[in-house]
Design a protein around this motif. Sequence first.
Motif, short mmCIF file in Angstrom:
data_model
loop_
_atom_site.label_atom_id
_atom_site.label_comp_id
_atom_site.label_asym_id
_atom_site.label_seq_id
_atom_site.Cartn_x
_atom_site.Cartn_y
_atom_site.Cartn_z
N GLY A 55 38.98 36.43 33.44
CA GLY A 55 38.57 35.77 34.67
C GLY A 55 38.13 34.33 34.42
N ILE A 56 37.37 34.11 33.35
CA ILE A 56 36.94 32.75 32.99
C ILE A 56 38.15 31.90 32.62
CG2 ILE A 56 35.57 31.40 31.37
CD1 ILE A 56 33.65 33.76 31.18
N VAL A 57 39.08 32.48 31.85
CA VAL A 57 40.29 31.75 31.45
C VAL A 57 41.10 31.35 32.69
CG1 VAL A 57 42.50 31.95 30.26
CG2 VAL A 57 40.41 32.79 29.17
N ALA A 58 41.25 32.28 33.63
CA ALA A 58 42.02 31.98 34.84
C ALA A 58 41.40 30.85 35.64
CB ALA A 58 42.14 33.23 35.71
N ALA A 59 40.07 30.76 35.62
CA ALA A 59 39.38 29.71 36.37
C ALA A 59 39.59 28.33 35.77
CB ALA A 59 37.89 30.03 36.46
N GLY A 63 47.56 26.17 35.14
CA GLY A 63 48.50 26.77 36.08
C GLY A 63 47.88 27.71 37.08
N ALA A 64 46.66 28.20 36.81
CA ALA A 64 46.04 29.21 37.68
C ALA A 64 44.79 28.74 38.39
CB ALA A 64 45.71 30.45 36.83
N ARG A 69 40.58 28.67 42.70
CA ARG A 69 39.63 27.91 43.52
C ARG A 69 40.07 27.79 44.97
NH1 ARG A 69 38.87 22.80 39.35
NH2 ARG A 69 38.35 24.03 37.50
N GLY A 70 41.35 28.08 45.24
CA GLY A 70 41.86 27.88 46.58
C GLY A 70 42.11 29.17 47.32
N VAL A 71 43.40 29.53 47.45
CA VAL A 71 43.77 30.63 48.32
C VAL A 71 43.25 31.98 47.83
CG1 VAL A 71 45.98 31.06 47.13
CG2 VAL A 71 45.74 31.60 49.57
N CYS A 72 42.97 32.11 46.54
CA CYS A 72 42.50 33.39 45.99
C CYS A 72 40.98 33.53 45.97
CB CYS A 72 43.02 33.58 44.56
SG CYS A 72 44.81 33.77 44.45
N SER A 77 36.00 36.64 45.35
CA SER A 77 34.58 36.80 45.69
C SER A 77 34.32 38.20 46.23
CB SER A 77 34.16 35.75 46.72
OG SER A 77 34.28 34.45 46.19
N LEU A 78 35.25 38.70 47.05
CA LEU A 78 35.12 40.06 47.57
C LEU A 78 35.14 41.07 46.43
CD1 LEU A 78 35.07 41.96 50.06
CD2 LEU A 78 37.56 41.98 49.94
#
Length: 368
Positions: A55-59, A63-64, A69-72, A77-78
């Motif tokens: 999760g930290i890497v994706a943030a 490319g992710a 930070r946007g549409v996802c 958060s849910l």
Amino acid sequence: MTLTAAPGRARQAAGWRPPATSYGLGLAVAGVAAAWGVHRLLPAVPLLTAAVVLGIVAAHLPGARGLVRGVCRAGLSLAGKRLMRLGIVLLGLKLSLNDVLGLGWATVAMVLGVVAATFCGTWWLGRRMGLRGDQPLLIATGYSICGASAIGAVSEVSDSDERDVATSVALVTLCGTLAIAVLPLLQHPLGLGDAAFGRWVGAGVHDVGQVVATAQTAGPAALGDAVLVKLVRVALLAPLVAVLATSVRARGRVKRTGGSGGQEIGGQETGGQETGGQEAKRRPPLVPLFVLGFLAMTALRSTDVLSTAVLDTAATAQELLLAAALFGLGSAVHLPSLTRTGARVAALGLCAWVVIAGASYGGVLLTT
């Protein structure tokens, strides 16, 4: 008829949009699958730990991070909030009432002492260091109770500045995330068995998800005790918020009698009836629903009516839910913003971390 109906159907099809949370939840599912793959390739890396790291890497991955930070963002958060609570509820099926009673009053008293020492010590030190606004209060609450969720609840009652809230959440999230990697390395040097380690983690780590991720490295015994001790800390949020709400109302009455036309709360003036309605909405439930669900599942497990197959299925679902939640929590960590929190805030966070880790370690030694 056909010519007029077709455009209507086309407009309906064009107007349909998937729920805003679906993208983030889909990414969380993909993160869980990737974490499972890491765990299969490297069995020494637990599934939940891999989920947090990914999760930290994706943030921060070029490319992710735009998607994260946007549409996802809404779906992640849910996942970090709701799926975590569902996972904690199912975790109750791993424990019985005998386990709960086995904590004893000494452990409950230890938790109360750790929370009081951390909250009062951090708040006092933050004031002495001259931190701005409600930062000392928010950081003290996050460290002593339950991380970002406690900061959010208290900030709503105290009407804290958004910048103070963001800084406090970033600091507490960073320290809690670091605990996932640091505390397991200290278990054996400090001479803690699995159960004692779990109690230390439950009493000393901030967020529920971080407690789960840290304690599960020592096995189910540590995880069970950690969650139980942590839930005792979570239950203390309600009385703390009630005390703060009473203090805010008292300050409002003083300002009103000093000449204000309405009751003032956190610098915003309102009428009496409107203020009462706002405060009623801001108050969190006395006992969070996921805590009640956890206790209900624990009571159900204590009846011995559930088959082994049902318990195994629930255990698998619980681990997958927690993995998705921890991926969501990890994706909320923004390392660059943490470098701008300031030296004094970082120093307070370090001191508070030492206080709660030391107090909880001493408490565990005294009650084991």
